[in-house]
Enzyme design. Structure first.
Site, PDB file in Angstrom:
ATOM      1  CB  CYS A 176      30.267  -5.179 106.856  1.00  0.00           C
ATOM      2  SG  CYS A 176      29.548  -3.534 106.673  1.00  0.00           S
ATOM      3  CB  CYS A 215      22.966  -2.171 105.102  1.00  0.00           C
ATOM      4  SG  CYS A 215      23.511  -3.834 105.478  1.00  0.00           S
ATOM      5  CD  GLU A 245      21.726   0.824 111.765  1.00  0.00           C
ATOM      6  OE1 GLU A 245      22.920   0.774 111.431  1.00  0.00           O
ATOM      7  OE2 GLU A 245      21.169  -0.066 112.439  1.00  0.00           O
ATOM      8  CB  SER A 293      33.020   2.185 107.715  1.00  0.00           C
ATOM      9  OG  SER A 293      33.322   2.591 109.029  1.00  0.00           O
TER      10      SER A 293
END
Ligand code: SF4
Length: 422
Positions: free
Chosen positions: A67, A162, A192, A391
């Site tokens: 991504c 990100c 995260e 990923s």
């Protein structure tokens, strides 16, 4: 097909081409992705691409693989290594949850400061101001940022957080300014979620829920069905300092770990919204008094990859293979979706396909790698659904295709199939 609301920031508008090592790319998959993109610019078509080798037919998801955030993180990390020979370079933790990429970085001399659960591998006391510390795509906590800055490390320069994760933090901050508390839907120990929790908790009372079951239990404290005192034990380690369960669940908004199952986040937000409507006798018009609308914190890649799996599942097939790191959250959700309909094998690379008879794969429910014998049916053609997490390098998916095809008398070569997509 199930549908969920998604972040309205379109990474494709940025049209940024990242400089990712060629070894991670696959000419076959790039050809397929480019062709599909040309034919479906607005990404409305989630049907898979068929790679027909005669005795084996592989249905490749419409969207999968690296991504925006992962390519950005890989580009920055490899560039940093190239531009800083002789310097000590650390990654706070795994840059992304893919074993191949992380091994490549280690082989280039990068050291990891923490494991994925936040346990220290190298103490911060070993760091000096000259060292480079790369912040991974998941971002990090304010506490860690502060500690690194105190050592004199320039973290802004090598920050690969990100923009979609930052968007969640910004959204949480905006909600907090309007005096809402935040419910984070995420895995409490995931990097995260720890980062998002830390950013959110610096602005407003925050609590983490992992799934719908925990949300239902949280709602019992909103409803007064459970004594407030039980909250602190039940949600231990999942709420911000000073959280007052009686007062801090009266106005709430939901944000998520961007790689959770989008439909789960939506269901959790809808559930809590209804709880607030009932408790405070609100309507769709007045719900904003108690519940902040946060539907747009879902990441585009999560949405596309999960939607592509729903498209994949409409195909009649014999089995599904999902490729990615065992600790990759977004990959595990693709596995969960596939498992609803097909025997599903969660593998890290082609090496896990031991032979045409044997596959080593990760069982999410047992949390361990297991071996299955006779994973390929005897019938022909065998129909296999294939996808990978955000990923996972495309080169790994191509290697999986090559290995599967090698077990059959293929009617076409890989190049011939690729030519069909040129
Ligand atoms: S999955 Fe989404 S939020 Fe996570 S790194 Fe990729 S683009 Fe960013």
């Amino acid at each position: 097909m199930r549908c969920v609301a998604v972040c309205n920031f379109d990474p494709h508008k940025l049209m940024k081409k990242f400089n990712v090592p060629l070894v991670y790319r696959s000419p076959l998959i790039s050809a397929i992705k480019n062709k599909r993109k040309q034919n479906d610019k607005y990404k409305k078509d989630f049907t898979p691409s068929l790679l027909d080798f005669g005795q084996v037919q592989i249905y490749l998801a419409r969207h999968f693989g690296f991504c925006y955030g992962v390519e950005n993180a890989i580009e920055i990390s490899f560039k940093t290594i190239e531009e800083n020979p002789g310097k000590k370079i650390y990654l706070l933790s795994e840059m992304i949850h893919n074993p191949l990429v992380n091994v490549d970085l280690k082989n280039r001399g990068v050291q990891f400061l923490m494991d994925t659960k936040g346990n220290m591998l190298v103490p911060f006391s070993d760091l000096s101001p000259d060292d480079i510390v790369i912040v991974p795509a998941f971002g990090t906590t304010l506490q860690i940022e502060k500690e690194l800055k105190q050592i004199g490390i320039e973290i802004e320069k090598y920050n690969t957080t990100c923009p979609f994760v930052e968007k969640v933090w910004n959204r949480a901050e905006a909600i907090a300014k309007n005096k809402y508390s935040i419910v984070v839907h995420g895995k409490p120990r995931h990097e995260e979620t720890r980062a998002t929790f830390s950013h959110s908790a610096s602005n407003t009372p925050t609590v983490v829920v992992t799934d719908m079951q925990e949300t239902i239990e949280l709602a019992k404290f909103i409803n007064g069905e459970k004594p407030y005192k039980d909250f602190y034990k039940e949600f231990e380690g999942k709420f911000s300092e000073g959280f007052n369960v009686e007062n801090d669940l009266q106005r709430i908004g939901v944000v998520n770990q961007t790689t959770m199952l989008a439909s789960d986040t939506q269901a959790i937000a809808d559930y809590l919204k209804n709880i607030m409507i009932k408790k405070y006798d609100l309507t769709e018009e007045s719900i904003g008094e108690r519940f902040a609308d946060t539907r747009d914190t879902l990441c585009y890649a999560t949405y596309e990859n999960q939607s592509a799996v729903y498209g994949l599942l409409e195909t009649e097939a014999d089995l599904a293979i999902v490729v990615g790191g065992y600790n990759s959250s977004n990959t595990s959700h693709l596995v969960e979706l596939c498992e609803e309909k097909f025997p599903t094998y969660f593998i890290r690379s082609e090496e896990d396909i031991v032979s045409s008879k044997e596959i080593s794969h990760f069982n999410l429910h047992k949390n361990e790698a297991v071996t299955t014998i006779s994973f390929l049916p005897e019938k022909k053609p065998v129909k296999i659904l294939l996808t990978s997490g955000a990923s996972c390098p495309d080169a790994v998916v191509e290697a999986v295709i090559t290995k599967l095809v090698s077990f059959y008398k293929a009617s076409k070569t890989l190049t011939e199939v690729m030519d069909e997509y040129r």
